[in-house]
Design an enzyme around this catalytic site. Structure first.
Site, mmCIF file in Angstrom:
data_model
loop_
_atom_site.group_PDB
_atom_site.id
_atom_site.type_symbol
_atom_site.label_atom_id
_atom_site.label_comp_id
_atom_site.label_asym_id
_atom_site.label_seq_id
_atom_site.Cartn_x
_atom_site.Cartn_y
_atom_site.Cartn_z
ATOM 1 N N ALA A 61 3.284 1.826 7.329
ATOM 2 C CA ALA A 61 3.204 0.399 7.620
ATOM 3 C C ALA A 61 2.618 -0.275 6.383
ATOM 4 C CB ALA A 61 2.297 0.198 8.823
ATOM 5 N N GLY A 100 4.007 5.096 9.473
ATOM 6 C CA GLY A 100 5.130 4.362 10.066
ATOM 7 C C GLY A 100 6.472 4.822 9.524
ATOM 8 N N GLU A 103 7.241 7.856 11.479
ATOM 9 C CA GLU A 103 7.599 7.445 12.851
ATOM 10 C C GLU A 103 9.015 6.869 12.884
ATOM 11 O OE1 GLU A 103 3.929 5.039 13.178
ATOM 12 O OE2 GLU A 103 3.612 6.104 15.065
ATOM 13 N N GLU A 123 -2.606 8.275 9.023
ATOM 14 C CA GLU A 123 -3.336 7.135 9.597
ATOM 15 C C GLU A 123 -4.828 7.426 9.787
ATOM 16 O OE1 GLU A 123 -0.403 8.187 10.617
ATOM 17 O OE2 GLU A 123 0.924 6.509 11.056
HETATM 18 N N1 COA Z 1 0.888 -0.513 2.393
HETATM 19 C C1 COA Z 1 0.689 -1.386 1.394
HETATM 20 N N2 COA Z 1 0.547 -1.012 0.105
HETATM 21 C C2 COA Z 1 0.609 0.283 -0.165
HETATM 22 C C3 COA Z 1 0.802 1.253 0.827
HETATM 23 C C4 COA Z 1 0.948 0.808 2.166
HETATM 24 N N3 COA Z 1 1.160 1.656 3.173
HETATM 25 N N4 COA Z 1 0.824 2.468 0.256
HETATM 26 C C5 COA Z 1 0.647 2.273 -1.063
HETATM 27 N N5 COA Z 1 0.513 0.955 -1.320
HETATM 28 C C6 COA Z 1 0.357 0.323 -2.641
HETATM 29 C C7 COA Z 1 -0.920 0.736 -3.333
HETATM 30 O O1 COA Z 1 -1.993 -0.116 -2.969
HETATM 31 C C8 COA Z 1 -0.548 0.576 -4.788
HETATM 32 O O2 COA Z 1 -0.597 -0.788 -5.089
HETATM 33 P P1 COA Z 1 -0.992 -1.303 -6.573
HETATM 34 O O3 COA Z 1 0.058 -0.725 -7.476
HETATM 35 O O4 COA Z 1 -0.977 -2.767 -6.430
HETATM 36 O O5 COA Z 1 -2.356 -0.738 -6.841
HETATM 37 C C9 COA Z 1 0.914 0.997 -4.807
HETATM 38 O O6 COA Z 1 1.377 0.850 -3.470
HETATM 39 C C10 COA Z 1 1.158 2.410 -5.246
HETATM 40 O O7 COA Z 1 0.328 3.280 -4.489
HETATM 41 P P2 COA Z 1 -0.422 4.524 -5.148
HETATM 42 O O8 COA Z 1 -1.232 5.150 -4.066
HETATM 43 O O9 COA Z 1 -1.122 4.095 -6.373
HETATM 44 O O10 COA Z 1 0.826 5.424 -5.550
HETATM 45 P P3 COA Z 1 1.009 6.991 -5.482
HETATM 46 O O11 COA Z 1 2.347 7.263 -5.995
HETATM 47 O O12 COA Z 1 -0.187 7.668 -6.094
HETATM 48 O O13 COA Z 1 0.960 7.372 -3.927
HETATM 49 C C11 COA Z 1 1.497 7.179 -1.613
HETATM 50 C C12 COA Z 1 1.932 6.895 -3.056
HETATM 51 C C13 COA Z 1 2.495 6.541 -0.698
HETATM 52 C C14 COA Z 1 1.426 8.682 -1.364
HETATM 53 C C15 COA Z 1 0.101 6.589 -1.368
HETATM 54 O O14 COA Z 1 0.111 5.247 -1.788
HETATM 55 C C16 COA Z 1 -0.362 6.585 0.056
HETATM 56 O O15 COA Z 1 -0.851 7.591 0.531
HETATM 57 N N6 COA Z 1 -0.228 5.447 0.736
HETATM 58 C C17 COA Z 1 -0.732 5.251 2.075
HETATM 59 C C18 COA Z 1 0.155 5.869 3.078
HETATM 60 C C19 COA Z 1 -0.398 5.634 4.449
HETATM 61 O O16 COA Z 1 -1.566 5.796 4.718
HETATM 62 N N7 COA Z 1 0.487 5.272 5.347
HETATM 63 C C20 COA Z 1 0.116 5.022 6.693
HETATM 64 C C21 COA Z 1 -0.186 3.603 6.859
HETATM 65 S S1 COA Z 1 -0.711 3.283 8.501
#
Ligand code: COA
Ligand code: NAD
Length: 649
Positions: A61, A100, A103, A123
């Site tokens: 999400a 999400g 999901e 999450e």
């Molecule tokens: N929503 C909004 N922004 C998100 C996001 C999300 N779910 N996941 C990542 N971002 C943003 C980060 O804040 C970052 O923004 P920035 O470039 O402005 O700093 C950008 O996306 C890249 O994320 P980053 O974590 O630096 O990249 P990465 O390649 O190292 O890792 C992921 C990518 C997806 C593995 C990691 O971002 C992550 O674990 N995200 C969260 C996933 C999550 O918890 N999902 C469940 C949500 S309920």
């Protein structure tokens, strides 16, 4: 242009989500998918393939939307509608399908992954549980205890494991889209599998379940979300799919408004904000292929191993050949450990050893792009090393110091070109700890700073920028609450009481256990160094000095704040406790009893006032720098956000 586009590949509709950087399921994505669903239900292609542009499948999400009321269409409604589609929907997964995104894939009738794809339900790391059917559909697709493992630990799994568990129908050989289209064509000729939501959840005997959950939540300490995730999966077993979905959503919404989730979301973004400096915008870092490390002790060996494991060549320099051999043995020990735990292959291990050399002659540093000094914590020794580096290294090589407390400006001033000198303060063990404090001296060049940040990225570390002062951010705050903990001893507490209060608050260890582990001699040396400049008015606690004067340095000598027996477990030290009582009496202090809250109040208050001073002096640019440091250097509980977040909350 819409963030979801549809193209026809024969009679297969391919929907592509394009919402950089991570294809988060924002309102625009949800609306785009709902529109595409309505359109494909009407146009009736043979099947639908759902894919994503860019580096990853939907990574969750959009967390930025969590602070505002959710906008329609809601993710659970969208996913219910997709699951009810009359066409097969094939999720074609590359990168990371998380939260999400996972999901969404579960709502599809079929899933195919690229070999490097990962899926997970992270999450819990944001103080939440899956809120769009993850805990309900997953235990209806795979073994419920495996489903609980994914939801409770938040740890993603790879494509192979996902296939073994029954999450992926197949792994794509060759092009993912081609393989997904082939799967779609096959699915189009078969009856649709029953919607997960309508399936009967398997029965898991209560005691088997409780045992498994106890193991999964054992490391949760004070964090609520892992327990909530386990309860949500159990609800899914005990209720119909539709009822469980309602319960899951209620739980999700309650947690979204909880202080722990607010703190964890704050620290998620804080960790992605730190290490960015306006000074390095558009500035190219210097090359980084070969690293020099001076000193092969605890830190030098850890730093060398971290650099090797990240693909850099490393030249280590020690005082003489024997010391170089000992340093090399430490590095080999760390790499051997990685091999033993299966983190690297035999071939990689051999290649890493070939990228490493240890010597006592500085001329071996002629090709080094960046050198990190990790010799004894002594200004004169450090200055001598920097003189030798200046003579041996190419003029554009960056010279860094891993000092814990010393004045990096003074070290920089000891070479002809101070603009090439920076502090790189690693934490022990350096190949494991994620934090890297980049200490920015007055005269450092912008591209040297950019190179330091680039190095942190190359090492997959979390860079926090700190100004020059005694102890920078991490050790300055730690010294200050360590001092406060000493005051608490004189005022009425005992070491095990302070440590228990800190552990129950959520720290992995109390301050006295931690000192015993690190060795009491380190702090003793620092106190002796500062004795001459300590203001006479400062309250000084002599107890730790008395302990060190007896040759008791903690765990390594078997005695310190605690006693250590054969099993290495700390037990209360009656002698030290008597010493503490005697000191209170000697100073005329009436000992009082403290509750755990009161003890933590004093320790937290101290962290916060030191943090406030650090911000006022510009040593840290933002509260995020301090909180990320405290969480990653000392295990301050993430679910509390950090001392500065707590202060503002
Ligand atoms: N929503 C909004 N922004 C998100 C996001 C999300 N779910 N996941 C990542 N971002 C943003 C980060 O804040 C970052 O923004 P920035 O470039 O402005 O700093 C950008 O996306 C890249 O994320 P980053 O974590 O630096 O990249 P990465 O390649 O190292 O890792 C992921 C990518 C997806 C593995 C990691 O971002 C992550 O674990 N995200 C969260 C996933 C999550 O918890 N999902 C469940 C949500 S309920
Ligand atoms: P250590 O005593 O384990 O290792 C120091 C090494 O430096 C020794 O192997 C010694 O032989 C070598 N050395 C000394 N003088 C040298 C010289 N002139 N040339 C080459 N090698 C030389 O110490 P450590 O714990 O690794 O600490 C090193 C530095 O890192 C210190 O500045 C310390 O403050 C800092 N630091 C330590 C930690 C920690 O937890 N140990 C954490 C962060 C930073």
């Amino acid at each position: 242009m819409s963030v979801v586009t549809t193209t026809m590949h024969g009679d297969i509709a391919v929907l592509t989500i394009d919402n950089p950087p991570v294809n988060a399921a924002s309102q625009a994505v949800r609306q785009g998918l709902m529109d595409a669903l309505i359109a494909t239900e009407e146009s009736k292609p043979a099947a639908v393939v759902l894919t994503c542009a860019g580096r990853t499948f939907v990574a969750g999400a959009d967390i930025r939307e969590f602070d505002k009321p959710f906008l329609e269409p809601m993710l659970p409604d969208l996913l219910n509608a997709i699951e009810a589609a009359t066409r097969p929907w094939i999720a074609a997964i590359h990168g990371t399908a998380l939260g999400g995104g996972f999901e969404l894939a579960l709502a599809c009738s079929h899933r195919i992954g690229a070999p490097s794809a990962k899926i997970g339900l992270p999450e819990v790391n944001l103080g939440l549980i899956p809120g769009a059917g993850g805990t309900v559909r997953l235990p209806r697709l795979i073994d419920p205890i495996e489903a609980a493992r994914l939801a409770v630990t938040g740890k993603p799994i790879g494509a192979e494991e996902a296939t073994q568990l029954g999450l992926f129908d197949s792994i794509a050989e060759g092009d993912l889209l081609d393989a997904a289209i082939a799967l779609a064509q096959d699915a189009a000729n078969k009856p649709l599998p029953a919607a997960l939501l309508t399936r009967q959840a398997p029965d898991v005997e209560r005691s088997t379940w409780d045992d498994a959950i106890a193991k999964l939540t054992a490391k949760a300490r004070g964090q609520n979300s892992p327990h909530e995730a386990a309860a949500a999966v159990r609800d899914a077993l005990d209720h119909s799919g539709t009822d469980a979905l309602k319960l899951e959503r209620e739980r999700f919404m309650r947690l979204k408004g909880s202080p722990q989730s607010a703190a964890l979301r704050y620290i998620f973004f804080a960790e992605r904000t730190v290490g960015k400096s306006p000074r390095t915008k558009g500035v190219a870092p210097r090359p980084l292929a070969q690293i020099g490390v001076i000193g092969g002790g605890t830190m030098g060996a850890g730093i060398a191993a971290a650099a090797l494991l990240s693909g850099l060549k490393v030249q280590m320099i020690e005082r003489d050949q024997d010391a170089a051999n000992a340093g090399a043995a430490r590095v080999e020990g760390i790499l051997g450990g990685s091999l033993k735990r299966g983190l690297i292959s035999e071939a990689k291990h051999t290649a890493l050893l070939a990228s490493f050399n240890a010597d006592s002659n500085y001329s071996a540093l002629a090709e080094a792009d960046l050198v990190i000094e990790a010799v004894f914590e002594d200004m004169d020794v450090k200055k001598q090393v920097f003189k030798a580096l200046e003579a041996a290294c190419k003029p554009e090589a960056v010279l860094a110091t891993n000092t814990s407390y010393l004045d990096v400006n003074e070290i920089a001033a000891s070479v002809a070109d101070p603009s090439r000198v920076i502090g790189l303060h690693f934490f022990s063990p350096a190949h494991i700890m994620k934090l890297l404090e980049i200490v920015v001296p007055n005269n450092v060049a912008d591209d040297v700073l950019a190179t330091a940040i680039q190095l942190a990225k190359a090492l997959r570390k979390l860079p926090v920028l700190a100004g020059v002062c005694d102890g920078f951010i991490a050790n300055r705050i730690m010294s200050s609450y360590r001092r406060e903990a000493d005051y608490l001893l004189e005022d009425g507490a005992l070491p095990h009481e302070v440590d228990a209060a800190m552990r129950n608050f959520g720290m992995p260890m109390g301050i006295f256990e931690m000192q015993d582990l690190a060795g009491l001699d380190i702090g003793w040396a620092a106190r002796k160094r500062r004795a001459a400049t300590r203001p006479a008015s400062e309250r000084y606690v002599d107890i730790p000095d008395y302990i060190c004067e007896q040759g008791h340095f903690g765990r390594k000598t078997g005695r310190g704040w605690y006693l250590y027996g054969e099993d290495g477990k700390p037990t209360r030290n009656a002698e030290v406790e008597a010493l503490i009582l005697a000191e209170s009496a000697r100073k005329g202090i009436t000992r009082q009893s403290f509750s755990e809250d009161a003890l933590m109040g004093r320790i937290l208050g101290c962290m916060q006032s030191e943090g406030t001073a650090i911000l006022a002096e510009g040593i840290a640019a933002s509260r995020e720098d301090i909180d990320v440091t405290m969480v990653n250097a000392f295990g301050f509980p993430r679910w509390m956000g950090g001392p500065m977040f707590m202060k503002d909350a």
